[in-house]
Design a protein around this motif. Structure first.
Motif, PDB file in Angstrom:
ATOM      1  N   GLU A 249       0.755  -1.045   0.033  1.00  0.00           N
ATOM      2  CA  GLU A 249      -0.140  -0.259   0.153  1.00  0.00           C
ATOM      3  C   GLU A 249       0.608   1.598   0.239  1.00  0.00           C
ATOM      4  O   GLU A 249       0.738   2.106  -0.519  1.00  0.00           O
ATOM      5  N   SER A 250       1.854   0.536   0.893  1.00  0.00           N
ATOM      6  CA  SER A 250       2.471   2.538   0.766  1.00  0.00           C
ATOM      7  C   SER A 250       3.471   2.824  -0.381  1.00  0.00           C
ATOM      8  O   SER A 250       3.487   3.926  -1.248  1.00  0.00           O
ATOM      9  N   ILE A 251       4.217   1.668  -0.820  1.00  0.00           N
ATOM     10  CA  ILE A 251       4.945   1.633  -2.304  1.00  0.00           C
ATOM     11  C   ILE A 251       4.806   0.486  -2.544  1.00  0.00           C
ATOM     12  O   ILE A 251       4.907  -0.748  -1.734  1.00  0.00           O
ATOM     13  N   PRO A 252       4.751  -0.205  -3.831  1.00  0.00           N
ATOM     14  CA  PRO A 252       4.786   1.318  -5.067  1.00  0.00           C
ATOM     15  C   PRO A 252       3.157   1.533  -5.425  1.00  0.00           C
ATOM     16  O   PRO A 252       2.498   2.638  -5.920  1.00  0.00           O
ATOM     17  N   HIS A 253       1.874   1.279  -4.117  1.00  0.00           N
ATOM     18  CA  HIS A 253       0.774   1.964  -4.845  1.00  0.00           C
ATOM     19  C   HIS A 253       0.907   3.212  -4.468  1.00  0.00           C
ATOM     20  O   HIS A 253       0.077   3.175  -5.544  1.00  0.00           O
ATOM     21  N   ASN A 254       1.228   4.080  -3.531  1.00  0.00           N
ATOM     22  CA  ASN A 254       0.432   5.168  -3.203  1.00  0.00           C
ATOM     23  C   ASN A 254       1.775   6.358  -3.991  1.00  0.00           C
ATOM     24  O   ASN A 254       1.425   6.906  -5.051  1.00  0.00           O
ATOM     25  N   THR A 255       2.925   5.568  -4.055  1.00  0.00           N
ATOM     26  CA  THR A 255       4.062   6.184  -4.776  1.00  0.00           C
ATOM     27  C   THR A 255       3.526   6.359  -7.086  1.00  0.00           C
ATOM     28  O   THR A 255       3.107   7.036  -7.215  1.00  0.00           O
ATOM     29  N   VAL A 256       2.669   5.020  -7.026  1.00  0.00           N
ATOM     30  CA  VAL A 256       1.904   5.252  -8.562  1.00  0.00           C
ATOM     31  C   VAL A 256       1.092   5.903  -9.117  1.00  0.00           C
ATOM     32  O   VAL A 256       0.589   6.898  -9.285  1.00  0.00           O
ATOM     33  N   HIS A 257       0.035   6.082  -7.328  1.00  0.00           N
ATOM     34  CA  HIS A 257      -1.325   7.566  -7.393  1.00  0.00           C
ATOM     35  C   HIS A 257       0.043   8.911  -8.140  1.00  0.00           C
ATOM     36  O   HIS A 257      -0.782   9.025  -8.512  1.00  0.00           O
ATOM     37  N   ASN A 258      -0.031   8.942  -6.696  1.00  0.00           N
ATOM     38  CA  ASN A 258       1.470  10.129  -6.327  1.00  0.00           C
ATOM     39  C   ASN A 258       1.404  10.765  -8.270  1.00  0.00           C
ATOM     40  O   ASN A 258       1.764  11.787  -8.883  1.00  0.00           O
ATOM     41  N   TRP A 259       2.824   9.144  -8.737  1.00  0.00           N
ATOM     42  CA  TRP A 259       3.403  10.112  -9.988  1.00  0.00           C
ATOM     43  C   TRP A 259       2.204   9.956 -11.085  1.00  0.00           C
ATOM     44  O   TRP A 259       2.462  10.800 -12.092  1.00  0.00           O
ATOM     45  N   THR A 260       1.059   9.082 -11.395  1.00  0.00           N
ATOM     46  CA  THR A 260       0.022   9.592 -12.867  1.00  0.00           C
ATOM     47  C   THR A 260      -0.662  10.742 -12.308  1.00  0.00           C
ATOM     48  O   THR A 260      -0.863  11.679 -13.186  1.00  0.00           O
ATOM     49  N   GLY A 261      -1.164  11.636 -11.130  1.00  0.00           N
ATOM     50  CA  GLY A 261      -1.732  12.806 -11.280  1.00  0.00           C
ATOM     51  C   GLY A 261      -0.324  13.735 -11.438  1.00  0.00           C
ATOM     52  O   GLY A 261       0.173  13.583 -11.604  1.00  0.00           O
TER      53      GLY A 261
END
Ligand code: C2O
Length: 358
Positions: A249-261
């Protein structure tokens, strides 16, 4: 005690990232209990890797048609695209509450906020969210075999924004204007350790190798019974939200969210759509991202001997979703554990992070 399903009739305006947004679904007192079938359906919905889907134009056409139809549904229809995005908003921005369970015959009428991130509810909530979303799309195009694609960001070929979401900005219903322009195709390689800024000096090969090492450590450095590290920390009735996220959930879930937005260091500083809870579901790529997150749970169990949590506070936690027939359905974590009983699985794909090149 388990976290009960929200009282949707007491849904409020959001209180977190964005104050006062109405993400509530239509109210009803009629709730159906989900019935898990005793055996899997004859034909499973097999979720394909998004970057391979580009080679299957019939599949892409179906997917686009289904999303277009979803966007065309009326504003009152819970299956409507915006209302589906608001499901996510309501479950993570302070809109939903549950009533504290009755203890010793005393009814504790206290309403408690529900938050489905940063705890052991993360995997099961999102599995159910995709389950209903996928069934709605399948129903709209009358194809019960239709399956969402997964964004295969754990393999080098998938470490880009998948083309099916990016091409033809005008006619493609999978396109979203609110993505980071620097990361659009044919842009940069996806950095699973993205920290909100570009311009690092790593070359593409280094990023890819670091990504594989990250996947290896997030998935394989934990023992098959260390469920806290995998699923996240216990979240029981009465607990404060956000007790702690699991590895993925922390990495890569959150990071992919932030990279995409959109880049949240530039005006208007919001990170929409993918980088914030209230808007993440407005980007169709959300569901491909989460299909791969869900696939990590599936792989952990099926390939690496990971075990689900046996605690009944987890198993009996429940959620509400509108289904493809516009019925409000109550589901439990317990019924989410076996994807084949839910009628889907994942296309077989290489797992290059088992043994990354160090
Ligand atoms: Cu509910 Cu990827 O966040």
């Amino acid at each position: 005690d388990p976290i009960p399903a929200p009282d949707i009739n007491k849904c409020t305006l959001t209180t977190e990232d964005l104050k006062g947004l109405d993400c509530c679904p239509k109210k009803t007192d009629i709730i159906y209990n989900f019935q898990l079938p005793a055996s899997p359906p004859a034909v499973l919905r097999t979720r394909p890797a998004a970057h391979n889907a580009a080679y299957h134009p019939e599949y892409v056409a179906k997917y686009r048609l289904a999303i277009e139809l979803m966007k065309g549904l009326g504003e009152d229809d819970p299956r409507n695209f915006r209302n589906q995005a608001n499901v996510h908003c309501a479950y993570c921005e302070g809109s939903y509450h549950y009533t504290m369970p009755t203890k010793h015959g005393i009814i504790d009428g206290i309403l408690k906020e529900i938050q489905v991130h940063s705890s052991w509810l993360f995997y099961p909530f999102h599995r159910w969210y995709l389950y209903f979303y996928e069934r709605i799309l399948a129903d709209l195009i009358h194809d019960p075999t239709f399956a969402l694609p997964f964004w295969n960001w754990d393999a080098p070929d998938g470490m880009y924004m998948p083309a099916i979401f990016e091409d033809d900005p005008v006619l493609n219903p999978l396109y979203d204007a609110n993505r980071n322009a620097k990361h659009r195709l044919p842009g940069t390689v996806l950095d699973l350790n993205y920290h909100g800024k570009d311009g690092n000096t790593k070359d593409d090969n280094t990023i890819i190798n670091d990504n594989l090492r990250t996947m290896n450590s997030k998935m394989l450095s934990i023992s098959s019974t260390d469920w806290c590290s995998f699923f996240g920390h216990p979240y029981r009735a009465g607990y404060q939200p956000n007790p702690g996220a699991g590895n993925i959930e922390s990495i890569p879930h959150n990071t992919v969210h932030n990279w995409t937005g959109t880049d949240s260091s530039l005006p208007p500083y919001t990170g929409e759509d993918m980088g914030v809870f209230y808007s993440a579901g407005r980007d169709p790529i959300f569901f491909a991202h989460h299909a791969n997150v869900d696939r990590m749970w599936y792989l952990w169990k099926n390939n690496f001997g990971g075990q689900d949590i046996e605690d009944t506070d987890w198993l009996d936690s429940s959620f509400l979703f509108y289904d493809e027939k516009q019925r409000l359905v109550r589901v439990t974590v317990r019924d989410s554990l076996d994807t084949t009983l839910l009628g889907y699985d994942y296309q077989c794909a290489d797992i290059p992070w088992i043994d990354p090149a160090y």
